[in-house]
Design a protein around this motif. Structure first.
Motif, short mmCIF file in Angstrom:
data_model
loop_
_atom_site.label_atom_id
_atom_site.label_comp_id
_atom_site.label_asym_id
_atom_site.label_seq_id
_atom_site.Cartn_x
_atom_site.Cartn_y
_atom_site.Cartn_z
N THR A 59 6.01 -9.46 -18.21
CA THR A 59 5.12 -8.65 -17.38
C THR A 59 3.91 -9.46 -16.92
OG1 THR A 59 3.99 -7.86 -19.36
CG2 THR A 59 5.79 -6.49 -18.48
N GLY A 60 3.66 -10.59 -17.59
CA GLY A 60 2.54 -11.47 -17.23
C GLY A 60 2.85 -12.88 -17.66
N ASP A 61 1.92 -13.78 -17.38
CA ASP A 61 2.11 -15.19 -17.71
C ASP A 61 1.79 -15.50 -19.17
OD1 ASP A 61 2.79 -15.66 -15.07
OD2 ASP A 61 0.75 -16.25 -14.50
N TYR A 62 1.08 -14.60 -19.85
CA TYR A 62 0.58 -14.86 -21.19
C TYR A 62 1.67 -15.12 -22.24
CZ TYR A 62 1.71 -9.91 -21.63
OH TYR A 62 2.37 -8.69 -21.61
N ASP A 63 2.88 -14.60 -22.04
CA ASP A 63 3.91 -14.79 -23.06
C ASP A 63 5.10 -15.63 -22.58
OD1 ASP A 63 4.91 -12.82 -21.40
OD2 ASP A 63 5.73 -11.60 -23.01
N LEU A 64 4.90 -16.43 -21.55
CA LEU A 64 5.98 -17.28 -21.04
C LEU A 64 6.42 -18.34 -22.05
CD1 LEU A 64 4.87 -17.77 -17.34
CD2 LEU A 64 6.95 -16.63 -18.13
N ALA A 65 5.58 -18.66 -23.01
CA ALA A 65 5.94 -19.64 -24.03
C ALA A 65 6.59 -18.97 -25.25
CB ALA A 65 4.72 -20.44 -24.45
N ARG A 66 7.08 -17.75 -25.07
CA ARG A 66 7.71 -17.01 -26.17
C ARG A 66 8.99 -17.71 -26.63
NH1 ARG A 66 10.35 -11.58 -24.78
NH2 ARG A 66 8.78 -11.72 -23.17
N PHE A 67 9.16 -17.80 -27.94
CA PHE A 67 10.33 -18.45 -28.51
C PHE A 67 11.46 -17.45 -28.66
CE2 PHE A 67 12.89 -20.62 -31.77
CZ PHE A 67 12.92 -21.89 -31.21
N ASP A 68 12.68 -17.85 -28.29
CA ASP A 68 13.88 -17.03 -28.38
C ASP A 68 14.61 -17.42 -29.67
OD1 ASP A 68 16.28 -15.69 -28.07
OD2 ASP A 68 16.87 -16.73 -26.23
N LYS A 69 14.37 -16.67 -30.74
CA LYS A 69 14.94 -17.01 -32.05
C LYS A 69 16.47 -16.96 -32.05
CE LYS A 69 10.97 -15.47 -34.70
NZ LYS A 69 10.43 -14.49 -35.64
N ALA A 70 17.04 -16.03 -31.30
CA ALA A 70 18.50 -15.88 -31.27
C ALA A 70 19.18 -17.13 -30.72
CB ALA A 70 18.90 -14.67 -30.43
N ASN A 71 18.55 -17.79 -29.75
CA ASN A 71 19.14 -18.99 -29.15
C ASN A 71 18.43 -20.28 -29.58
OD1 ASN A 71 21.24 -17.87 -27.37
ND2 ASN A 71 19.51 -16.79 -26.47
N ASN A 72 17.46 -20.17 -30.48
CA ASN A 72 16.73 -21.30 -31.04
C ASN A 72 16.12 -22.19 -29.95
OD1 ASN A 72 15.68 -22.69 -33.23
ND2 ASN A 72 17.35 -24.17 -33.22
N THR A 73 15.54 -21.56 -28.96
CA THR A 73 14.86 -22.26 -27.87
C THR A 73 13.83 -21.30 -27.27
OG1 THR A 73 15.16 -23.64 -25.90
CG2 THR A 73 16.52 -21.65 -26.06
N TYR A 74 13.14 -21.74 -26.26
CA TYR A 74 12.17 -20.87 -25.61
C TYR A 74 12.88 -19.94 -24.64
CZ TYR A 74 8.64 -23.68 -27.82
OH TYR A 74 7.88 -24.29 -28.77
N MET A 75 12.34 -18.74 -24.47
CA MET A 75 12.96 -17.71 -23.64
C MET A 75 13.21 -18.19 -22.21
SD MET A 75 14.28 -14.69 -23.40
CE MET A 75 13.77 -13.84 -24.88
N ILE A 76 12.25 -18.93 -21.64
CA ILE A 76 12.46 -19.37 -20.25
C ILE A 76 13.62 -20.36 -20.14
CG2 ILE A 76 10.12 -18.88 -19.45
CD1 ILE A 76 9.49 -21.86 -19.74
N ILE A 77 13.89 -21.11 -21.19
CA ILE A 77 15.04 -22.03 -21.19
C ILE A 77 16.33 -21.22 -21.20
CG2 ILE A 77 16.20 -23.92 -22.40
CD1 ILE A 77 13.40 -24.65 -21.27
N THR A 78 16.38 -20.18 -22.04
CA THR A 78 17.55 -19.31 -22.08
C THR A 78 17.79 -18.66 -20.72
OG1 THR A 78 17.17 -18.83 -24.44
CG2 THR A 78 18.56 -17.28 -23.23
N LEU A 79 16.73 -18.15 -20.11
CA LEU A 79 16.87 -17.50 -18.80
C LEU A 79 17.34 -18.48 -17.73
CD1 LEU A 79 13.66 -15.25 -18.75
CD2 LEU A 79 16.01 -14.59 -19.34
N LEU A 80 16.79 -19.68 -17.74
CA LEU A 80 17.21 -20.68 -16.76
C LEU A 80 18.67 -21.07 -16.95
CD1 LEU A 80 16.51 -22.59 -14.42
CD2 LEU A 80 15.87 -24.29 -16.16
N LYS A 81 19.07 -21.33 -18.18
CA LYS A 81 20.46 -21.71 -18.44
C LYS A 81 21.42 -20.59 -18.07
CE LYS A 81 19.60 -25.23 -21.93
NZ LYS A 81 19.73 -25.62 -23.35
N ASP A 82 21.05 -19.35 -18.39
CA ASP A 82 21.89 -18.21 -18.02
C ASP A 82 22.00 -18.09 -16.50
OD1 ASP A 82 22.27 -17.59 -20.68
OD2 ASP A 82 20.87 -15.89 -20.68
N SER A 83 20.91 -18.29 -15.79
CA SER A 83 20.94 -18.16 -14.33
C SER A 83 21.77 -19.26 -13.69
CB SER A 83 19.52 -18.17 -13.76
OG SER A 83 18.95 -19.46 -13.84
N MET A 84 21.80 -20.44 -14.30
CA MET A 84 22.55 -21.56 -13.75
C MET A 84 24.03 -21.49 -14.10
SD MET A 84 19.74 -24.52 -14.42
CE MET A 84 20.24 -25.79 -13.27
#
Length: 195
Positions: A167-192
């Motif tokens: 919803t904002g920029d403040y949590d873009l560095a959120r870690f994705d524990k399920a995929n053991n990486t950052y959420m934006i990395i998961t989203l980028l890989k999924d989109s690609m």
């Protein structure tokens, strides 16, 4: 038998070198040195008392490194970065020192501690700001949805995922524990992977 002994000795030597590098701090002269994990003035901080004094990096354009009893004065602007005694890698860009959060990913995240003031504690503090680059040579830019979208202009699935998950920029560095990486990395890989 001699071949087996020679092979075993070579394997042990390589393993001890690899483990020695794991416990080493030192300077990365270039981006290639960083990518190849090649440290200049390495110090095994578990065995040796010499350490890189990180506070010196924040004070001047030159840094002093003590190695094997000798002091070397280096121009920080001509260096890529360093590895500290806790195994964290840092990058020099201008007068700033950024901590590299996730090496080798398609979006490299950095943390930079900016001086600030905590009004509740009435004391100086360090406020973390997050930055990113899309490779090891590009300069870090502020971690915002807008900057991420500009970095991947044709990837509308990634743009939509960013808007949906954050919803904002403040949590873009959120870690994705399920995929053991950052959420934006998961989203980028999924989109690609769906393209």
């Amino acid at each position: 038998m001699k071949k087996t002994t020679l092979l075993l000795s070579a394997t042990l030597l390589l393993c001890s070198y690899a483990f020695g590098q794991q416990d080493s701090s030192g300077i990365y002269n270039t981006v290639d040195d960083y990518l190849n994990h090649k440290l200049t003035y390495p110090v095994n901080y578990k065995l040796e008392k010499q350490r890189i004094k990180e506070h010196l990096f924040l004070q001047a354009s030159q840094i002093k490194v003590k190695h094997n009893g000798q002091t070397h004065v280096l121009d920080k602007n001509n260096l890529y970065g360093f590895r500290n005694s806790r195994g964290h890698d840092f990058r020099f860009v201008g007068d700033r020192v950024y901590r590299i959060m996730n090496a080798g990913e398609p979006i490299i995240l950095y943390k930079y501690g900016e001086p600030g003031r905590d009004p509740a504690a009435k004391a100086s503090t360090e406020m973390n700001r997050y930055y990113f680059s899309i490779n090891e040579t590009n300069s870090p830019v502020s971690l915002t949805r807008e900057n991420l979208k500009k970095s991947f202009p044709g990837n509308t699935k990634f743009h939509e995922a960013l808007d949906k998950k954050f919803t904002g920029d403040y949590d873009l560095a959120r870690f994705d524990k399920a995929n053991n990486t950052y959420m934006i990395i998961t989203l980028l890989k999924d989109s690609m992977s769906n393209q």
